[in-house]
Every structure is written in structure tokens, then in C-alpha cells.
Design a protein around this motif. Sequence first.
Motif, PDB file in Angstrom:
ATOM      1  N   ARG A 320       3.319 -39.645  51.427  1.00 12.78           N
ATOM      2  CA  ARG A 320       3.820 -40.833  50.724  1.00 12.78           C
ATOM      3  C   ARG A 320       2.755 -41.355  49.750  1.00 12.78           C
ATOM      4  NH1 ARG A 320       7.665 -44.178  48.612  1.00 12.78           N
ATOM      5  NH2 ARG A 320       7.647 -46.291  49.481  1.00 12.78           N
ATOM      6  N   VAL A 321       1.496 -41.380  50.170  1.00 12.24           N
ATOM      7  CA  VAL A 321       0.412 -41.856  49.300  1.00 12.24           C
ATOM      8  C   VAL A 321       0.289 -40.968  48.073  1.00 12.24           C
ATOM      9  CG1 VAL A 321      -2.071 -42.205  49.131  1.00 12.24           C
ATOM     10  CG2 VAL A 321      -0.867 -42.935  51.184  1.00 12.24           C
ATOM     11  N   LEU A 322       0.226 -39.650  48.281  1.00 11.49           N
ATOM     12  CA  LEU A 322       0.061 -38.737  47.152  1.00 11.49           C
ATOM     13  C   LEU A 322       1.289 -38.759  46.243  1.00 11.49           C
ATOM     14  CD1 LEU A 322      -1.657 -35.684  48.888  1.00 11.49           C
ATOM     15  CD2 LEU A 322      -2.696 -37.547  47.600  1.00 11.49           C
ATOM     16  N   GLY A 323       2.459 -38.886  46.848  1.00 12.79           N
ATOM     17  CA  GLY A 323       3.669 -38.963  46.038  1.00 12.79           C
ATOM     18  C   GLY A 323       3.673 -40.177  45.126  1.00 12.79           C
ATOM     19  N   ASN A 324       3.237 -41.309  45.646  1.00 14.09           N
ATOM     20  CA  ASN A 324       3.174 -42.518  44.815  1.00 14.09           C
ATOM     21  C   ASN A 324       2.126 -42.385  43.715  1.00 14.09           C
ATOM     22  OD1 ASN A 324       5.105 -43.543  46.492  1.00 14.09           O
ATOM     23  ND2 ASN A 324       3.991 -45.391  47.028  1.00 14.09           N
ATOM     24  N   LEU A 325       0.975 -41.774  44.038  1.00 13.01           N
ATOM     25  CA  LEU A 325      -0.059 -41.612  43.033  1.00 13.01           C
ATOM     26  C   LEU A 325       0.402 -40.679  41.903  1.00 13.01           C
ATOM     27  CD1 LEU A 325      -3.273 -41.308  45.255  1.00 13.01           C
ATOM     28  CD2 LEU A 325      -2.443 -43.311  44.015  1.00 13.01           C
ATOM     29  N   VAL A 326       1.036 -39.559  42.281  1.00 11.27           N
ATOM     30  CA  VAL A 326       1.536 -38.630  41.265  1.00 11.27           C
ATOM     31  C   VAL A 326       2.662 -39.271  40.457  1.00 11.27           C
ATOM     32  CG1 VAL A 326       2.727 -36.436  40.928  1.00 11.27           C
ATOM     33  CG2 VAL A 326       0.819 -36.582  42.530  1.00 11.27           C
ATOM     34  N   GLY A 327       3.569 -39.985  41.134  1.00  7.90           N
ATOM     35  CA  GLY A 327       4.655 -40.655  40.430  1.00  7.90           C
ATOM     36  C   GLY A 327       4.146 -41.702  39.451  1.00  7.90           C
ATOM     37  N   ASN A 328       3.115 -42.444  39.850  1.00  7.87           N
ATOM     38  CA  ASN A 328       2.544 -43.445  38.950  1.00  7.87           C
ATOM     39  C   ASN A 328       1.889 -42.772  37.743  1.00  7.87           C
ATOM     40  OD1 ASN A 328       1.504 -46.441  38.643  1.00  7.87           O
ATOM     41  ND2 ASN A 328      -0.253 -45.120  38.294  1.00  7.87           N
ATOM     42  N   ALA A 329       1.204 -41.640  37.976  1.00  6.28           N
ATOM     43  CA  ALA A 329       0.563 -40.926  36.868  1.00  6.28           C
ATOM     44  C   ALA A 329       1.599 -40.388  35.893  1.00  6.28           C
ATOM     45  CB  ALA A 329      -0.303 -39.798  37.415  1.00  6.28           C
ATOM     46  N   LEU A 330       2.711 -39.877  36.412  1.00  6.79           N
ATOM     47  CA  LEU A 330       3.758 -39.355  35.533  1.00  6.79           C
ATOM     48  C   LEU A 330       4.456 -40.469  34.765  1.00  6.79           C
ATOM     49  CD1 LEU A 330       5.296 -36.705  37.958  1.00  6.79           C
ATOM     50  CD2 LEU A 330       3.954 -36.240  35.905  1.00  6.79           C
TER      51      LEU A 330
END
Length: 431
Positions: A320-330
Amino acid sequence: MPLRLPAWTATLAWKAAVFIAVMCCALAALLGVLVHVAVTNQTVGQARDRALTRLDDATEQYEAGGRLGPGAGIDPPGLPGPLRDLAVGGERGTMVGDHDERPTVWAAGPADGGRAIAVQVDYAQGARTIDGLDRAILGSSVLAIGATLLVGAFAVTRVTRRLHLTARVARRISAGDLDARVHDPRTRDADRHQDEVATVSGALDTMASSLQGKLLSEQRFTADVAHELRTPLTGLHAAAELLPPGRPTELVRDRVSTLRTLTEDLLEISRLDARSERVEFDAVRLAPLAERVVRASGAEVDLRIVRDIVVDTDGRRLERVLGNLVGNALKHGAAPVTLTVDGPVITVRDHGPGFPGYLVDHGPQRFRTEGTSKGHGLGLTIALGQARVVGARLVFSNATRGTGAVAVLTLPYEEPGGDDAVPTGSSPAGA
């Protein structure tokens, strides 16, 4: 280079000790000088009186034609020149000096023929008395200063210990421990007189209680609102599915999906704020988990595995943490977006305008926007909260070379005795 004092000289205890020592030394010096001058004047005055009395007797004997007694004479050797000049000028006077290396008080007066009649009085006892008094003053001053420093240090240390305790509690509150309190015993009795430290401690406890109450009220309000929205949104979602196909239907479904996601995020934040999340630790290999995150992002993300390891963590929360970080970057950054796994350190970087200054300095803030730009929503707030739940450290910064935002997640990890790391190459992954 400018002279810098050691760090311990900045403490209140050291400053108080220096102040007490300086004041004690100044007071001891002042009292010592006053006592020395008073006793010296008294001792010398008595010796001068004796010398003048003997001078009167010697003058009477000289005028009567008698023989002068011991210690008296006309222009005796050793008579100080200034005193002889005074006597030759027709005046009487006294002077403290030395004769045969012994302290002596001289008294002289005029005689016939431009000569001076003088007597001398031994002053050794008076000099010894003054020397003994000076030693006694010095010794008692040192003892008094030492005792005062000990008592002052004890009193100041008690105050500084209470101040340090108050500062530690304040830092704990700043770190999020809203249950921390000083609990100074002086603040429990309202009728008891309180010093300034107790007043500060009581004010800090009151502030913490008030802050905790307001935060709990806001958390309950957020949780209640999100919970109450779930039921009508579920019905709205079901109704939207029954609408005939078309562009308006797609817009409605998209907005309803956004509202449902926002509601679930609010509920998740409420659970994180209430610290009611239960962590399920398990052995998780990071490379496959990172690959799942990249595939779920639905976009072209460069996945780089520098060193793959197995960590003991909650895989669902980490994903969940990595998904949010990648989603925010995209969403807020620009391509290329890179997810790098280097042992327990996972880095997500984009090449966009970077994080706002407030976010780098103070961390993500819910729904905050900077100027006319989009805010960062709740994704980074949830990522930071979930990282804390699993005991990881998440740091936001901007790239020092080039442009882009950098999020670094450091997982708790202890290097095993054997070589558990599996080095692999770099592999791009995407939808």
C-alpha cells in the motif's frame, strides 16, 4: 576562527554556577577589603597614638635637659626623610616604615637647631595581627564560596532537572505522543504556591490535554463522516451501474468511484490516527512485491533491483505504501518514474517539479494545495502513516541533481549471518 566555548557552557547550571561564583567572589572581596581597612586603621591608629605619647615624653625630657630614653633620639638613624622634613618644618607627624627589617611606627617633632626629635615604636605585633586577619579572611572566603557553590548547584540542578523533564515531554508531544505529561507534583495542589517551572509544566500539560481532546474530536468527526458516507455511496454506485451506457453515465460512475476511494482513504486515516491498526508480520521478499506494485500502477515505471532481500514486515501495508508513492509520482510528477530496491532501502523518484517546500520541511498535510497547483490529497499521508505502523522511515526530498521528487523508504532490517541478499539486474516493468 572565532573562539567557541564548549557546549556544556551553554547550560543553565553552568551559567548559574558562574554567576554565583562571581557574586560570591565579589562579595567576599568587598567584605574582606572593608574588614582589612577597618582593622588596619584601628591597629595603626593605636600604634600612632603610642608613638605620639612617647614623643611627648621624649620632648619634655629633652626640654628639661634630661637624657632621652631608649627608642628616642635627635635625628636618629633610619628616620624617614619625609617625616624628618616635616619635623624640621615645625610640625609633628607619624609614619609607618621599617627599621632593622622590622615594622616600625615613627613619630617626630621639631627640635632646636633645625633638627628633629623622634621616637620609634615596634609595630611587628600589629603587622602580624593584620597578616593573620588577611589569611583568616581569605580562608573563610574560600570556604564560604565553596559552600555557596555546592548549595547553589544543588538548587539549580533540581530546577534544571525539572526543566529537562518538561523539555523531554514537549519533544514527545511534538513527535505525536499526546499521552505524555509532566505531572509535576507541585501542580496537583491548587492551594500550594507554584514556582515558574511548575507553572510552565502545568501549562504544557494543559496544552497537551486540550490538543489531544481537539485531535480526538476531529478524528471522531472524520471517522463518523466517512462511515456515514459509505452507505449512500454504495447505493449511489449500484444505481449508477443501472444507468444506460453513454458519456454522462461514465462521468457519474467516475465521480462516484472517486468519492468511494476518498471515503475509504478517510476511514483508513481515521484508523491510523486512532492507532487501531493490527500489523501481521511475515517474511516478504521485496523484488516480487515491487513488481506487483509496478504492474498494479498501470503505467510505465522503471523497476531497478540493486539488491533483493527478505524482510520481516506486513506485506499488504508495504504494498500500500509503495503503491501510493508510485501513484503520487505518476500523478504529480513526470516520466520517467523509477522504483529502486537496494536492500532495505526503497526509492521512488520522478522527474517532475518536485515536492513543495512545505512537504519536504513538515511532511504531507491533508488536502493542502500550494498556490493554484493540485494538492497531494491523502495518498502521501496514508503512505507515511502505514510506514510508521510497520516501523519504517519515510523521507521526502527533492533531487539534488536534475529535477524530480524523491521518496526514500527505509525498512527495519538486520543483516543475516549468511548472504541472504540476491543481487539482480535492472528491469523495466509496465502495464
